[in-house]
Write an enzyme that holds these catalytic residues in place. Structure first.
Site, PDB file in Angstrom:
ATOM      1  N   THR A  52       0.804  -1.227   0.000  1.00 41.67           N
ATOM      2  CA  THR A  52       0.000   0.000   0.000  1.00 41.67           C
ATOM      3  C   THR A  52       0.834   1.273   0.000  1.00 41.67           C
ATOM      4  O   THR A  52       0.278   2.359  -0.169  1.00 41.67           O
ATOM      5  CB  THR A  52      -0.927   0.038   1.224  1.00 41.67           C
ATOM      6  OG1 THR A  52      -0.142  -0.074   2.417  1.00 41.67           O
ATOM      7  CG2 THR A  52      -1.948  -1.087   1.173  1.00 41.67           C
ATOM      8  N   TYR A  53       2.159   1.190   0.172  1.00 37.20           N
ATOM      9  CA  TYR A  53       2.967   2.405   0.192  1.00 37.20           C
ATOM     10  C   TYR A  53       2.941   3.065  -1.184  1.00 37.20           C
ATOM     11  O   TYR A  53       3.354   2.480  -2.192  1.00 37.20           O
ATOM     12  CB  TYR A  53       4.404   2.100   0.589  1.00 37.20           C
ATOM     13  CG  TYR A  53       4.596   1.682   2.035  1.00 37.20           C
ATOM     14  CD1 TYR A  53       3.557   1.777   2.966  1.00 37.20           C
ATOM     15  CD2 TYR A  53       5.816   1.191   2.488  1.00 37.20           C
ATOM     16  CE1 TYR A  53       3.727   1.412   4.287  1.00 37.20           C
ATOM     17  CE2 TYR A  53       6.001   0.819   3.812  1.00 37.20           C
ATOM     18  CZ  TYR A  53       4.954   0.923   4.701  1.00 37.20           C
ATOM     19  OH  TYR A  53       5.136   0.544   6.010  1.00 37.20           O
ATOM     20  N   SER A  54       2.415   4.273  -1.220  1.00 42.16           N
ATOM     21  CA  SER A  54       2.259   5.024  -2.475  1.00 42.16           C
ATOM     22  C   SER A  54       1.530   4.200  -3.523  1.00 42.16           C
ATOM     23  O   SER A  54       1.867   4.227  -4.716  1.00 42.16           O
ATOM     24  CB  SER A  54       3.630   5.471  -3.009  1.00 42.16           C
ATOM     25  OG  SER A  54       4.322   6.241  -2.053  1.00 42.16           O
TER      26      SER A  54
END
Length: 331
Positions: A52-54
């Site tokens: 889910t990071y960026s």
């Protein structure tokens, strides 16, 4: 940079783990690649990210860099759980999403295997047996080497370990909790479980979102101009305990001729049960400062002084368990 075994596994990792949450949002790809190059040049081997990071860009940036590296020299950790995209439903830790999620992460990372695959948070809508058996199958398949978790309570972590033991499944070998001088709740249950069960601990936000870097001052009377923190964050930290801790960090930093950030990181490195703090540098300059936490050590007296400055009243039942009439530890 020193190396440590990840819990009771035979996997060695460096004492600082590089976090990449800002890659693809606050840190562009060329800058991220420079940070990765400089981290590895100093001996760093462990890189942590999440699907889910960026919205997946963090994994993609790491992947475009990783394809030109010696893969066996690195320990790549990622996580699975969250939203498919902004505003979309949370996908959880069920079998369907884990199996799809690992394939997506492998594709973005441009690798054949993930060294440490972690459940990002506890999924209270999915039977834990479903999650753990699916993770076990990923290890058996060779797509994942080890499994871990982040953001659990003590009972959730212990139950997961016990279930895996009872079924003969691969256990969680690592926990990723919030832990720093300002946030020490992990010491109540989580770190004791990890110590008892032989799980490693990689701590996120070891600088408490920048508060332990020394950039804030009580005398400022409020948020500095241009600060990335919110007013709510300032209000939550503007108290006597925070300023007492920061005074202690600055005092020790002066003694050892290091920056406050390096002292705060070193405290985490030297705490019982800790494998590595996750340093989340947005710029090469921040990385260089954080890497200065290696190659030296705080004395026992300095560790005690920092720990005592960060003491706080214990909640029930921990306050009762620590009363002298109930403590039966051997001397």
């Amino acid at each position: 940079m020193d190396k440590r075994f990840l819990g009771r596994t035979g996997l060695q990792v460096t004492e600082l783990c590089l976090g990449t949450m800002t890659f693809g949002s606050e840190t562009d790809e060329p800058t991220a690649h420079r940070i990765l190059d400089e981290y590895v040049a100093t001996g760093g081997t462990m890189i942590d990210t999440a699907d889910t990071y960026s919205a997946g860009s963090s994994e993609e940036i790491i992947g475009s860099w990783l394809k030109n590296q010696n893969r066996d020299d690195l320990v790549i950790a990622t996580k699975v759980y969250g939203e498919a995209g902004p505003g979309l439903p949370v996908r959880g830790a069920g079998r369907k999403h884990i199996l799809a999620g690992v394939e997506d992460s492998l594709r973005r990372l441009q690798t054949d295997f993930i060294d440490l695959y972690q459940i990002h948070v506890f999924d209270d809508a999915t039977p834990l047996e479903e999650t753990l058996s699916t993770l076990d199958a990923l290890v058996t398949s060779g797509k994942v080497r080890f499994i871990g978790a982040s953001n659990l309570t003590g009972w959730q972590l212990q139950k997961a370990i016990d279930l895996s033991r009872g079924h003969g499944w691969e256990p969680y070998v690592c926990l990723q909790p919030l832990y720093n001088l300002l946030d020490r709740d992990a010491e109540l249950d989580l770190i004791p479980v990890c110590l008892a069960e032989g799980a490693g601990v990689i701590a996120w936000s070891p600088l408490a979102g920048g508060w332990l870097s020394g950039k804030y001052s009580k005398d400022a009377g409020g948020l500095p101009a241009g600060s990335r923190s919110s007013q709510a964050d300032w209000d939550a930290h503007d108290n006597d305990r925070t300023w007492r801790i920061l005074d202690a960090v600055r005092a020790v930093a002066d003694e050892v001729r290091r920056t406050p950030a390096q002292v705060a990181l070193r405290w985490v490195v030297q705490r019982p049960g800790l494998t590595a703090p996750i340093i989340g540098a947005r710029t090469p300059e921040q990385l260089a400062d954080n890497l200065g936490a290696t190659g030296w050590a705080l004395t026992d007296e300095q560790m005690d002084r920092l720990t005592e400055a960060a003491d706080r009243p214990l909640p029930y039942p921990h306050n009762i368990l620590q009363l002298p009439q109930f403590v039966r530890r051997q001397s």
